[in-house]
Design a protein around this motif. Structure first.
Motif, PDB file in Angstrom:
ATOM      1  N   CYS A 301       0.842  -1.196   0.000  1.00 36.44           N
ATOM      2  CA  CYS A 301       0.000   0.000   0.000  1.00 36.44           C
ATOM      3  C   CYS A 301       0.878   1.246   0.000  1.00 36.44           C
ATOM      4  O   CYS A 301       1.967   1.256   0.587  1.00 36.44           O
ATOM      5  CB  CYS A 301      -0.933  -0.029   1.206  1.00 36.44           C
ATOM      6  N   ARG A 302       0.405   2.316  -0.664  1.00 36.62           N
ATOM      7  CA  ARG A 302       1.229   3.510  -0.797  1.00 36.62           C
ATOM      8  C   ARG A 302       0.441   4.675  -1.362  1.00 36.62           C
ATOM      9  O   ARG A 302      -0.666   4.518  -1.877  1.00 36.62           O
ATOM     10  CB  ARG A 302       2.433   3.236  -1.690  1.00 36.62           C
ATOM     11  N   ARG A 303       1.051   5.839  -1.286  1.00 37.99           N
ATOM     12  CA  ARG A 303       0.593   7.035  -1.980  1.00 37.99           C
ATOM     13  C   ARG A 303       1.824   7.732  -2.553  1.00 37.99           C
ATOM     14  O   ARG A 303       2.949   7.485  -2.130  1.00 37.99           O
ATOM     15  CB  ARG A 303      -0.165   7.987  -1.059  1.00 37.99           C
ATOM     16  N   GLY A 304       1.592   8.602  -3.555  1.00 36.50           N
ATOM     17  CA  GLY A 304       2.651   9.470  -4.053  1.00 36.50           C
ATOM     18  C   GLY A 304       3.741   8.815  -4.852  1.00 36.50           C
ATOM     19  O   GLY A 304       4.859   9.329  -4.906  1.00 36.50           O
ATOM     20  N   GLY A 305       3.474   7.662  -5.514  1.00 37.79           N
ATOM     21  CA  GLY A 305       4.471   7.042  -6.377  1.00 37.79           C
ATOM     22  C   GLY A 305       4.525   7.719  -7.739  1.00 37.79           C
ATOM     23  O   GLY A 305       3.624   8.458  -8.132  1.00 37.79           O
ATOM     24  N   ALA A 306       5.606   7.464  -8.490  1.00 41.08           N
ATOM     25  CA  ALA A 306       5.768   7.984  -9.850  1.00 41.08           C
ATOM     26  C   ALA A 306       5.300   6.935 -10.850  1.00 41.08           C
ATOM     27  O   ALA A 306       5.519   5.731 -10.648  1.00 41.08           O
ATOM     28  CB  ALA A 306       7.225   8.351 -10.111  1.00 41.08           C
ATOM     29  N   THR A 307       4.668   7.361 -11.944  1.00 42.76           N
ATOM     30  CA  THR A 307       4.062   6.419 -12.891  1.00 42.76           C
ATOM     31  C   THR A 307       4.364   6.808 -14.330  1.00 42.76           C
ATOM     32  O   THR A 307       4.621   7.974 -14.633  1.00 42.76           O
ATOM     33  CB  THR A 307       2.534   6.371 -12.709  1.00 42.76           C
ATOM     34  N   TRP A 308       4.311   5.805 -15.216  1.00 42.79           N
ATOM     35  CA  TRP A 308       4.410   6.028 -16.655  1.00 42.79           C
ATOM     36  C   TRP A 308       3.925   4.770 -17.372  1.00 42.79           C
ATOM     37  O   TRP A 308       3.719   3.732 -16.753  1.00 42.79           O
ATOM     38  CB  TRP A 308       5.850   6.370 -17.067  1.00 42.79           C
ATOM     39  N   THR A 309       3.740   4.855 -18.693  1.00 41.98           N
ATOM     40  CA  THR A 309       3.372   3.697 -19.514  1.00 41.98           C
ATOM     41  C   THR A 309       4.427   3.485 -20.589  1.00 41.98           C
ATOM     42  O   THR A 309       5.068   4.434 -21.041  1.00 41.98           O
ATOM     43  CB  THR A 309       2.002   3.890 -20.194  1.00 41.98           C
ATOM     44  N   ASP A 310       4.616   2.214 -21.012  1.00 41.76           N
ATOM     45  CA  ASP A 310       5.608   1.915 -22.039  1.00 41.76           C
ATOM     46  C   ASP A 310       4.941   1.746 -23.401  1.00 41.76           C
ATOM     47  O   ASP A 310       3.758   2.053 -23.580  1.00 41.76           O
ATOM     48  CB  ASP A 310       6.426   0.679 -21.639  1.00 41.76           C
ATOM     49  N   SER A 311       5.706   1.246 -24.378  1.00 43.23           N
ATOM     50  CA  SER A 311       5.215   1.132 -25.747  1.00 43.23           C
ATOM     51  C   SER A 311       4.097   0.113 -25.888  1.00 43.23           C
ATOM     52  O   SER A 311       3.380   0.115 -26.894  1.00 43.23           O
ATOM     53  CB  SER A 311       6.364   0.768 -26.682  1.00 43.23           C
ATOM     54  N   HIS A 312       3.936  -0.770 -24.915  1.00 46.92           N
ATOM     55  CA  HIS A 312       2.856  -1.754 -24.941  1.00 46.92           C
ATOM     56  C   HIS A 312       1.697  -1.360 -24.036  1.00 46.92           C
ATOM     57  O   HIS A 312       0.805  -2.166 -23.779  1.00 46.92           O
ATOM     58  CB  HIS A 312       3.388  -3.129 -24.527  1.00 46.92           C
ATOM     59  N   ASN A 313       1.737  -0.123 -23.549  1.00 44.02           N
ATOM     60  CA  ASN A 313       0.697   0.394 -22.645  1.00 44.02           C
ATOM     61  C   ASN A 313       0.605  -0.404 -21.350  1.00 44.02           C
ATOM     62  O   ASN A 313      -0.470  -0.529 -20.757  1.00 44.02           O
ATOM     63  CB  ASN A 313      -0.678   0.444 -23.336  1.00 44.02           C
ATOM     64  N   PHE A 314       1.727  -0.960 -20.913  1.00 44.37           N
ATOM     65  CA  PHE A 314       1.784  -1.553 -19.588  1.00 44.37           C
ATOM     66  C   PHE A 314       2.034  -0.445 -18.574  1.00 44.37           C
ATOM     67  O   PHE A 314       2.618   0.591 -18.894  1.00 44.37           O
ATOM     68  CB  PHE A 314       2.881  -2.612 -19.503  1.00 44.37           C
ATOM     69  N   LEU A 315       1.612  -0.668 -17.337  1.00 40.67           N
ATOM     70  CA  LEU A 315       1.632   0.363 -16.314  1.00 40.67           C
ATOM     71  C   LEU A 315       2.856   0.184 -15.424  1.00 40.67           C
ATOM     72  O   LEU A 315       3.057  -0.890 -14.853  1.00 40.67           O
ATOM     73  CB  LEU A 315       0.365   0.281 -15.454  1.00 40.67           C
ATOM     74  N   TRP A 316       3.665   1.244 -15.297  1.00 43.31           N
ATOM     75  CA  TRP A 316       4.876   1.209 -14.482  1.00 43.31           C
ATOM     76  C   TRP A 316       4.699   2.096 -13.261  1.00 43.31           C
ATOM     77  O   TRP A 316       4.076   3.158 -13.323  1.00 43.31           O
ATOM     78  CB  TRP A 316       6.076   1.672 -15.287  1.00 43.31           C
ATOM     79  N   LEU A 317       5.292   1.648 -12.140  1.00 40.08           N
ATOM     80  CA  LEU A 317       5.177   2.344 -10.864  1.00 40.08           C
ATOM     81  C   LEU A 317       6.528   2.336 -10.169  1.00 40.08           C
ATOM     82  O   LEU A 317       7.190   1.297 -10.102  1.00 40.08           O
ATOM     83  CB  LEU A 317       4.134   1.637  -9.989  1.00 40.08           C
ATOM     84  N   PHE A 318       6.932   3.511  -9.666  1.00 40.38           N
ATOM     85  CA  PHE A 318       8.170   3.595  -8.897  1.00 40.38           C
ATOM     86  C   PHE A 318       7.909   4.279  -7.560  1.00 40.38           C
ATOM     87  O   PHE A 318       7.369   5.383  -7.506  1.00 40.38           O
ATOM     88  CB  PHE A 318       9.251   4.378  -9.640  1.00 40.38           C
ATOM     89  N   GLY A 319       8.318   3.623  -6.477  1.00 42.50           N
ATOM     90  CA  GLY A 319       8.391   4.241  -5.166  1.00 42.50           C
ATOM     91  C   GLY A 319       7.095   4.761  -4.603  1.00 42.50           C
ATOM     92  O   GLY A 319       6.018   4.200  -4.803  1.00 42.50           O
ATOM     93  N   GLY A 320       7.199   5.868  -3.875  1.00 35.39           N
ATOM     94  CA  GLY A 320       6.111   6.419  -3.106  1.00 35.39           C
ATOM     95  C   GLY A 320       6.377   6.214  -1.622  1.00 35.39           C
ATOM     96  O   GLY A 320       7.462   5.756  -1.206  1.00 35.39           O
TER      97      GLY A 320
END
Length: 479
Positions: A301-320
């Motif tokens: 569980c978390r809040r305030g992580g960094a996010t982006w999507t790649d060329s396959h529209n998969f969801l990426w999440l870092f930290g928080g």
């Protein structure tokens, strides 16, 4: 990963060609790849001021990886070529930022007096000028730095809030929930048209139950602040985690109300669907092995992580900020995370892709500009993230751990490259697949040739009777 620039130490001041350490800034990326960063909380250029709310505006140009201060705001004493606007948004953090064409919009945020803001501002990129469209809604005046008035109050729109879930599409800014000036979380959803700059509350929001606690329904998410979001064009929005505690002490960073539920919103039919994760708050992560698809893997569980999507529209999440493998405490602050996750949409599963499974991990900077598997941004929350291309992404700042494990406001810039994971997942299996097909076809052909040699040549099949077949490569057995 690669450390590209910025300081290895926290709480660095702003200079003309680089923003100081900060977190909770609004970030929008234009169609040319430039990132625009507004405000947040952190360091200006005044050594004695300490951390403060900011209202400066910066541009990061992708092709040469340089920062430019577009507008100094009112906290900084730095001078820029552009003239100051007669009106400027007051300093704030955790606002919603989006843009289209030559305009960037800023909505709401949290002010230095603990009050939430509901003002809407437009920055004209071509003229370097701020313009206020809407002052604070249902709250105290927003008191912008210069000549702010009560003009155009009060049209329909969302109430004052900050730390809301936000999505920036090509045509609209969407927001969900957030926290108001009394620290109560919200659960309504609005969209702002970037063409005529008008607000509309979505029908699903209007019809949602008056109170949803602990995710007792799977058709609409409970109210929250600090959720992480992704946009998959042309019409899908995702939301993960955040805080659902009814009255959230935002300055204490308590993780007991943080969730790890993943939701999908479909714009075309205005509907939510629960996908994965824990609907009850305060759950630790299940990591498994790196780059392994497992049904029970899920970020803590978390809040305030960094996010982006790649060329396959998969969801990426870092930290928080939140929980690693341990259950969070009701009295201790959340742990700062540096784990990296991917949601693999074809199988509806989370994968732990790297970083530390232990919270409060220190940063490992390595050689500047060099991509390496051993480099690692330290644990952090409320950082900025944007794309370089569909396989590499920038991560900037946040509140977290620096190179000496001191906590503070960071201004380090990182490049995260996920191309190897895409190659492994999609191209290596394809090579194996083609190899298997080739072997199978070769085996079938061999069996056919063997059958041709082994058959009784004294009798001809009915479709050949009346004419003798001629083989150019297989000699007649009678000769």
């Amino acid at each position: 990963m690669a450390w590209l620039g910025g300081s290895q130490m926290a709480d660095k001041l702003s200079v003309l060609d680089a923003p100081g350490g900060r977190s909770g800034m609004g970030v929008w990326q234009d169609k040319n790849g430039s990132a625009w960063m507004f405000g947040g909380i952190g360091m200006s250029n005044t050594p004695t001021a300490g951390p403060t709310l900011l209202n400066d505006l910066w541009q990061f140009t992708d092709h040469n990886r340089t920062w430019r201060q577009v507008h100094p705001g009112t906290v900084s004493n730095l001078t820029v070529a552009a003239s100051r606007s007669p009106q400027i948004p007051r300093p704030r953090q955790l606002s919603a930022v989006c843009g289209s064409g030559k305009i960037m919009v800023v909505f709401g945020g949290l002010a230095d007096d603990g009050k939430a803001l509901g003002d809407l501002w437009v920055f004209d990129i071509s003229k370097n000028v701020w313009r206020m469209l809407r002052s604070t809604y249902a709250g105290a005046p927003s008191n912008a730095a210069n000549n702010e008035t009560d003009q155009e109050q009060e049209e329909t729109g969302p109430t004052a809030r900050g730390d809301m879930a936000q999505w920036c599409t090509k045509t609209h800014l969407y927001i969900f929930g957030g926290i108001n000036g009394s620290n109560y979380i919200l659960m309504d959803m609005w969209k702002l048209c970037l063409q005529d700059l008008t607000w509309e509350e979505l029908l699903s929001s209007q019809l949602a139950p008056a109170a949803i606690s602990n995710q007792k329904t799977a058709s609409y998410p409970s109210g929250r602040n600090g959720a992480m979001t992704w946009v998959v064009e042309p019409g899908t929005l995702y939301m993960f985690g955040g805080n659902i505690l009814s009255k959230y002490p935002i300055r204490q960073h308590i993780a007991s109300g943080y969730t790890s539920d993943l939701w999908r919103y479909t714009i075309a039919n205005d509907s939510w669907k629960f996908l994965k994760g824990h609907t009850q708050p305060g759950q630790p992560g299940r990591y498994g092995s790196v780059d392994e698809l497992a049904a029970d893997s899920v970020p803590g569980c978390r809040r305030g992580g960094a996010t982006w999507t790649d060329s396959h529209n998969f969801l990426w999440l870092f930290g928080g900020e939140g929980a690693d493998t341990r259950v969070p405490s009701d009295v201790r602050s959340a742990r700062l995370l540096s784990d990296q996750w991917r949601f693999y949409t074809p199988r509806n599963s989370w994968e732990w892709m790297g970083g530390s499974s232990e919270g409060d991990a220190p940063a490992a900077f390595k050689k500047q500009g060099r991509l390496t598997h051993t480099a690692l941004p330290g644990g952090r929350a409320d950082a900025g993230a944007w794309k370089h291309d569909n396989q590499t992404f920038y991560l900037f700042g946040g509140l977290g751990h620096d190179g000496k494990q001191h906590d503070g406001y960071l201004n380090d810039l990182w490049l995260l490259d996920v191309s190897e994971t895409l190659t492994y997942r999609f191209f290596v299996p394809a090579v194996y697949g083609f190899g298997i097909i080739f072997v199978a076809v070769s085996l079938v052909l061999c069996l056919i040739v063997v059958a041709l040699y082994a058959r009784d040549r004294s009798k001809e099949p009915f479709w050949r009777r009346g004419r003798r077949p001629r083989y150019s490569t297989v000699p007649d057995s009678d000769t």
